[in-house]
Motif scaffolding. Structure first.
Motif, PDB file in Angstrom:
ATOM      1  N   ILE A 147       5.847  -2.263  -3.326  1.00  0.00           N
ATOM      2  CA  ILE A 147       5.083  -1.944  -2.105  1.00  0.00           C
ATOM      3  C   ILE A 147       5.996  -1.216  -1.109  1.00  0.00           C
ATOM      4  O   ILE A 147       5.628  -0.187  -0.542  1.00  0.00           O
ATOM      5  CB  ILE A 147       4.516  -3.238  -1.464  1.00  0.00           C
ATOM      6  CG1 ILE A 147       3.454  -3.864  -2.370  1.00  0.00           C
ATOM      7  CG2 ILE A 147       3.926  -2.948  -0.085  1.00  0.00           C
ATOM      8  CD1 ILE A 147       3.023  -5.260  -1.944  1.00  0.00           C
TER       9      ILE A 147
ATOM     10  N   THR B  78       0.006  -0.596  -3.550  1.00  0.00           N
ATOM     11  CA  THR B  78      -0.583  -1.048  -2.295  1.00  0.00           C
ATOM     12  C   THR B  78      -0.633  -2.578  -2.322  1.00  0.00           C
ATOM     13  O   THR B  78      -0.626  -3.183  -3.396  1.00  0.00           O
ATOM     14  CB  THR B  78      -2.024  -0.520  -2.134  1.00  0.00           C
ATOM     15  OG1 THR B  78      -2.830  -1.112  -3.159  1.00  0.00           O
ATOM     16  CG2 THR B  78      -2.080   0.996  -2.248  1.00  0.00           C
TER      17      THR B  78
ATOM     18  N   GLU C   6      -3.080  -4.395  -1.921  1.00  0.00           N
ATOM     19  CA  GLU C   6      -4.282  -4.797  -2.655  1.00  0.00           C
ATOM     20  C   GLU C   6      -4.004  -4.787  -4.164  1.00  0.00           C
ATOM     21  O   GLU C   6      -4.399  -5.704  -4.883  1.00  0.00           O
ATOM     22  CB  GLU C   6      -5.444  -3.848  -2.343  1.00  0.00           C
ATOM     23  CG  GLU C   6      -5.943  -3.904  -0.898  1.00  0.00           C
ATOM     24  CD  GLU C   6      -4.965  -3.294   0.115  1.00  0.00           C
ATOM     25  OE1 GLU C   6      -4.269  -2.319  -0.245  1.00  0.00           O
ATOM     26  OE2 GLU C   6      -4.874  -3.816   1.239  1.00  0.00           O
TER      27      GLU C   6
END
Ligand code: MG
Length: 394
Positions: free
Chosen positions: A288, A294, A296
């Motif tokens: 990340i 991401t 998510e």
């Protein structure tokens, strides 16, 4: 038209040679060699004295140094390694190795240098925090920070709904809050050892108002925890993949020291806002941070439980075993949560914030509710929460 170069016409090949003999035409003067390698003449003389890069020939009368073109590649390698900051003794030790072996040495040097830089950065951040704390204190907290503070606390741990055993440990006491998440064959003993190594802090005598001492005590206790987990891992060949995370807070007055390694988390609820005080030492977090994933996508990533750092890792690999240390100023009204990843992988941050913010809730209410939320979400992992409320006395 430029005449063709003829070594016998080159005055450099006769000048400076007091014995009257021309130097071998293929040799380079120290000046030529210096220009070709970007190493200064002074550096070349030093490397000669150290036996790192000896000239092909030294004139016995003038002391002039001459180098062969065949030495250019080695000299350029020395120059690159110096630019990397590698010590001369290390360069001397590896300069004669095969290119692939030198490459492996450079990779190892880079890993250690990166870890050392990160450690310096952490120390610098701590010093900045420590030295500027008087000036950065929020005006609104100035009066409450000086008032005596009290702490209410609670911790609990649950195996969850899938795992056969609970390898998490949690602790909450008058001046210490800690959560550890063990993994591997001796993960259970590893997390217990990590917490046990911190317990003596509860009875440690602390000089008032010396936050650096608070941090040093916690740092020493974390080192003891690491040694304890390492000896467990070393004692059993089947335990090589074992280790433990550790996230802990240690208070005196309004000063709060924190140590963190692994993917447990520390949160602070202050003035209605929820702040994450730790960074996950995990593979997905590094992806990340590098912009390759991401948040998510990370939630369902197959390697989301892989750790970059934990207690019990290779002691020769500081980048895998050095915890984060930080110092904070606690305020009346603060609510702190430490938790294992069994909570944060299944309970959204918004639900954690809502639970922590519930009016009138006690630390026990919050811990019980958060563990219930993890289990309602499937309870795929052990889950541990420790909550502390800071209140003003009197
Ligand atoms: Mg876990």
């Amino acid at each position: 038209m430029t005449p063709l170069y003829r070594p016998e016409d080159d005055p450099r090949n006769v000048r400076g040679m007091s014995d009257g003999k021309a130097k071998a035409p293929e040799l380079l003067t120290i000046g030529e060699f210096s220009r070709a390698t970007q190493l200064s003449a002074k550096a070349l003389r030093l490397y000669d004295e150290l036996g790192l890069l000896c000239p092909a020939r030294v004139d016995e009368w003038t002391g002039y140094r001459y180098y062969s073109p065949g030495q250019l590649e080695q000299a350029r390698l020395v120059a690159w390694l110096r630019r990397l900051g590698m010590p001369l003794a290390k360069i001397k030790a590896i300069a004669g190795l095969r290119p692939a072996e030198v490459a492996a040495e450079v990779a190892a040097y880079l890993r250690v240098s990166t870890a050392e830089f990160a450690e310096r950065e952490r120390l610098a951040q701590f010093l900045i925090q420590y030295l500027s704390r008087g000036e950065t204190a929020m005006p609104a907290s100035a009066s409450t920070a000086q008032a005596p503070l009290a702490i209410r606390y609670y911790a609990a741990s649950d195996a969850g709904r899938v795992r056969p055993a609970n390898q998490d440990r949690g602790y909450a006491g008058p001046s210490l809050l800690a959560v550890a998440d063990g993994c591997g064959a001796v993960g259970d003993a590893a997390s217990a050892a990590a917490i046990d190594a911190l317990r003596p802090l509860e009875s440690a005598a602390l000089p008032d108002g010396v936050p650096a001492d608070l941090l040093n005590l916690l740092s020493d206790a974390a080192a003891a925890a690491a040694a304890s987990v390492r000896s467990l891992v070393a004692s059993d060949a089947a335990a090589a993949d074992s280790g433990s995370t550790l996230t802990a807070m240690y208070w005196t007055g309004s000063q709060l020291a924190m140590v963190h390694i692994g993917d447990g988390r520390a949160y602070l609820l202050r003035d209605g806002g929820l702040f994450q005080l730790t960074n996950d030492h995990s593979v997905v977090q590094s992806l990340i941070d590098a912009g390759k994933l991401t948040p998510e996508e990370a939630a369902s990533h197959p390697q989301r439980s892989l750790l970059l750092k934990a207690l019990g890792g290779d002691p020769n690999s500081p980048e895998a075993t050095t915890p984060d240390l930080s110092l904070h100023e606690a305020r009346a009204g603060d609510r702190y949560l430490l938790c294992s990843d069994g909570l944060t992988t299944v309970v959204p941050v918004a639900a954690i914030r809502e639970t922590l913010s519930e009016a009138g809730s006690s630390p026990e209410d919050v811990v019980t509710r958060l563990i219930a939320l993890a289990n309602e979400a499937g309870g795929p992992d052990n889950v541990t929460c420790a909550v502390a409320d800071i209140t003003a006395t009197g």
